[in-house]
Design a protein around this motif. Structure first.
Motif, PDB file in Angstrom:
ATOM      1  N   ASN A  50     -10.412  11.926  -9.694  1.00 35.79           N
ATOM      2  CA  ASN A  50     -11.616  12.359  -8.966  1.00 35.79           C
ATOM      3  C   ASN A  50     -11.276  12.790  -7.544  1.00 35.79           C
ATOM      4  OD1 ASN A  50     -13.374  11.959 -11.066  1.00 35.79           O
ATOM      5  ND2 ASN A  50     -13.938   9.872 -10.444  1.00 35.79           N
ATOM      6  N   ALA A  51     -10.391  12.023  -6.900  1.00 35.21           N
ATOM      7  CA  ALA A  51      -9.995  12.370  -5.536  1.00 35.21           C
ATOM      8  C   ALA A  51      -9.332  13.749  -5.514  1.00 35.21           C
ATOM      9  CB  ALA A  51      -9.045  11.302  -4.987  1.00 35.21           C
ATOM     10  N   PHE A  52      -8.410  14.001  -6.425  1.00 33.84           N
ATOM     11  CA  PHE A  52      -7.733  15.311  -6.440  1.00 33.84           C
ATOM     12  C   PHE A  52      -8.706  16.436  -6.787  1.00 33.84           C
ATOM     13  CE2 PHE A  52      -3.808  12.796  -6.476  1.00 33.84           C
ATOM     14  CZ  PHE A  52      -3.122  13.464  -5.461  1.00 33.84           C
ATOM     15  N   GLU A  53      -9.672  16.123  -7.649  1.00 28.22           N
ATOM     16  CA  GLU A  53     -10.716  17.098  -7.981  1.00 28.22           C
ATOM     17  C   GLU A  53     -11.473  17.489  -6.696  1.00 28.22           C
ATOM     18  OE1 GLU A  53     -10.869  18.302 -11.000  1.00 28.22           O
ATOM     19  OE2 GLU A  53     -12.561  19.609 -10.480  1.00 28.22           O
ATOM     20  N   ALA A  54     -11.811  16.472  -5.888  1.00 26.00           N
ATOM     21  CA  ALA A  54     -12.524  16.752  -4.621  1.00 26.00           C
ATOM     22  C   ALA A  54     -11.652  17.589  -3.693  1.00 26.00           C
ATOM     23  CB  ALA A  54     -12.919  15.437  -3.947  1.00 26.00           C
ATOM     24  N   ILE A  72       0.836  -1.218   0.000  1.00 33.15           N
ATOM     25  CA  ILE A  72       0.000   0.000   0.000  1.00 33.15           C
ATOM     26  C   ILE A  72       0.864   1.258   0.000  1.00 33.15           C
ATOM     27  CG2 ILE A  72      -1.799   1.254   1.244  1.00 33.15           C
ATOM     28  CD1 ILE A  72      -2.307  -1.375   2.817  1.00 33.15           C
ATOM     29  N   ILE A  73       0.460   2.215  -0.807  1.00 35.55           N
ATOM     30  CA  ILE A  73       1.080   3.541  -0.746  1.00 35.55           C
ATOM     31  C   ILE A  73       0.294   4.326   0.307  1.00 35.55           C
ATOM     32  CG2 ILE A  73       1.656   5.607  -2.073  1.00 35.55           C
ATOM     33  CD1 ILE A  73       1.284   3.777  -4.622  1.00 35.55           C
ATOM     34  N   PRO A  74       0.914   4.656   1.439  1.00 37.13           N
ATOM     35  CA  PRO A  74       0.120   5.219   2.550  1.00 37.13           C
ATOM     36  C   PRO A  74      -0.403   6.627   2.288  1.00 37.13           C
ATOM     37  CG  PRO A  74       2.442   5.156   3.126  1.00 37.13           C
ATOM     38  CD  PRO A  74       2.324   4.455   1.811  1.00 37.13           C
ATOM     39  N   LEU A  75       0.360   7.410   1.528  1.00 37.92           N
ATOM     40  CA  LEU A  75      -0.063   8.791   1.319  1.00 37.92           C
ATOM     41  C   LEU A  75       0.282   9.232  -0.102  1.00 37.92           C
ATOM     42  CD1 LEU A  75      -0.079  11.509   3.922  1.00 37.92           C
ATOM     43  CD2 LEU A  75       0.755  12.130   1.650  1.00 37.92           C
ATOM     44  N   ILE A  76      -0.669   9.819  -0.769  1.00 39.44           N
ATOM     45  CA  ILE A  76      -0.426  10.355  -2.109  1.00 39.44           C
ATOM     46  C   ILE A  76      -0.811  11.829  -2.102  1.00 39.44           C
ATOM     47  CG2 ILE A  76      -1.044  10.204  -4.558  1.00 39.44           C
ATOM     48  CD1 ILE A  76      -1.699   7.279  -4.184  1.00 39.44           C
ATOM     49  N   ASN A  77       0.144  12.661  -2.494  1.00 36.29           N
ATOM     50  CA  ASN A  77      -0.208  14.067  -2.729  1.00 36.29           C
ATOM     51  C   ASN A  77       0.097  14.384  -4.194  1.00 36.29           C
ATOM     52  OD1 ASN A  77       2.543  14.506  -2.956  1.00 36.29           O
ATOM     53  ND2 ASN A  77       2.758  15.268  -0.850  1.00 36.29           N
ATOM     54  N   GLU A  78      -0.047  15.641  -4.588  1.00 33.03           N
ATOM     55  CA  GLU A  78       0.098  15.955  -6.016  1.00 33.03           C
ATOM     56  C   GLU A  78       1.486  15.598  -6.548  1.00 33.03           C
ATOM     57  OE1 GLU A  78      -1.307  19.992  -6.113  1.00 33.03           O
ATOM     58  OE2 GLU A  78      -3.342  19.341  -6.600  1.00 33.03           O
TER      59      GLU A  78
END
Lengths: 266, 266
Positions: free
Chosen positions: A225-229, A197-203
């Motif tokens: 979609n997640a980044f859009e939110a 699992i990748i625990p954290l994704i940012n831009e």
């Protein structure tokens, strides 16, 4: 207020034991919460038993009049009301809703461009005032995938889109987190390894992962979609297994958290 | 506040044109209002198309597990959500509910005494605080015949009983009128003559009509229930045709008004 929006799909709904386990976790989930669900395979099964076969075009289900009646019965009736009754037994003051109830979600019938999807609705407007009223009264909405056009027509709508639209609309006035319960433990480096699992994704991380082709195909629209939110003000988006939802609520390592910019979550 | 509780049955629900006409009248009905509906023949029709035949004992329908699923789908899904969507188009801020939603109506599974009715619920408690919250927020509840036992079980409940129970519970704090839409124009002196409506029945008139055998058989439990509601504080009970509902709301001659003591209504 702080609001958690939690979406479950067929991989929870289709298995009575998994659903019961999930609802027990949901009951313990702290604070104001809204549950969003679709219908899984139950709608197809009921449709077939009534002689209504799913009609597919280019791998997409077409919602004709009979199919709309069936999804309305299964999503808004059978599944929604059983979830509500079970949550009530768990002392959650659940209230089941379609987008038509209290005009919660107004959508428009998808325009025909090549494919006629039938009675499928694209979301136009969320009645956040109604959500405020219900949450303030201690009610926890359980929202299914049926919406309406405010002209008397019910419409079948994607449950992921409902979760995102509710989250972004409510984020204008509230601290909103969005949780997608998924059939995998999170966004994985190796699809076949649930421990990757990748625990954290940012831009920045997302750009890197796409460049290296670690994230590809079906995960791209989910993460877009997640980044859009997030851009529209949602605090964070979580993707993981339903059974890890409480860990996520407690800020413990579980699934993937998606945020615009990294901050020290764990 | 002043609250009108209006119950419709199969003679309205089973005919799309009649239902539309009724909903147009309901939209114009003044003040706070709660619509109660059962399911008519639609549930039996869907059940049969799925191979679930209605099981009858002594002329009464038995609600087994499959039948409960079907009435939940048809009453709480198909009928309730289509009514809500149509009312929303008529600018009524309708919200569809079962007794499980917000714990509106708690019932208990009817004890087995000779006949096992299956998943049939007898009403125990009405959540009047929830009704107050919804009405105060400008919402008009549309309530179907599914209730729950607060232990996770949905139960099939008589819609007339729901209307009466809601009316008597709300009458403690509010001015409540109860309207039963019926397949006849009111309580008739001559069953075959729709013009022989008895405009007003109070306790004295009722005693007289029963003595003279003008009111007999099926009308007796209906009127007994009406007087029971009046004793518990309901202001008046109306019995008449759905299409005359607005006349009734305006206090004009239509159907039968049932009151404890005569007063000059017309």
């Amino acid at each position: 207020m702080k609001i958690s929006i939690i979406k479950i799909g067929g991989n929870v709904i289709d298995f009575p034991e998994k659903l019961d386990e999930f609802l027990a976790l949901f009951a313990k989930f702290p604070g104001h919460k809204i549950l969003i669900h679709g219908g899984g395979v139950l709608a197809s099964r009921f449709g077939e038993s009534m002689g209504v076969m799913p009609e597919m075009v280019d791998g997409r289900r077409i919602t004709d009049k009979d199919t709309l009646d069936i999804v309305t019965m299964v999503y808004a009736g059978l599944i929604n009301k059983n979830i509500v009754a079970k949550l009530q037994a768990l002392k959650v003051n659940a209230i089941g809703m379609t987008g038509a109830d209290g005009n919660l979600i107004r959508s428009i019938k998808r325009p025909v461009k090549g494919i006629d999807y039938g009675f499928v609705g694209d979301i136009q407007e969320i009645n956040t005032e109604l959500v405020d009223t219900l949450l303030s009264a201690g009610l926890q909405p359980v929202v299914n995938a049926i919406t309406h056009d405010k002209k008397g027509q019910l419409l079948n709508t994607n449950a992921d889109s409902i979760a995102s639209a509710l989250a972004t609309s409510l984020a204008k006035d509230h601290h909103v987190n969005l949780y997608f319960c998924f059939n995998k433990a999170g966004v994985l480096i190796d699809e076949k390894n649930e421990n990757s699992i990748i625990p954290l994704i940012n831009e920045d991380i997302y750009a890197e992962l796409r460049k290296e082709n670690v994230i590809h195909s079906g995960m791209i629209p989910k993460l877009d979609n997640a980044f859009e939110a997030l851009k529209k003000g949602v605090h964070h988006v979580w993707i993981g297994k339903a059974e890890n939802l409480l860990l996520a609520a407690k800020g413990k390592k579980s699934g993937t958290i998606i945020e615009r910019q990294r901050y020290d979550l764990y």
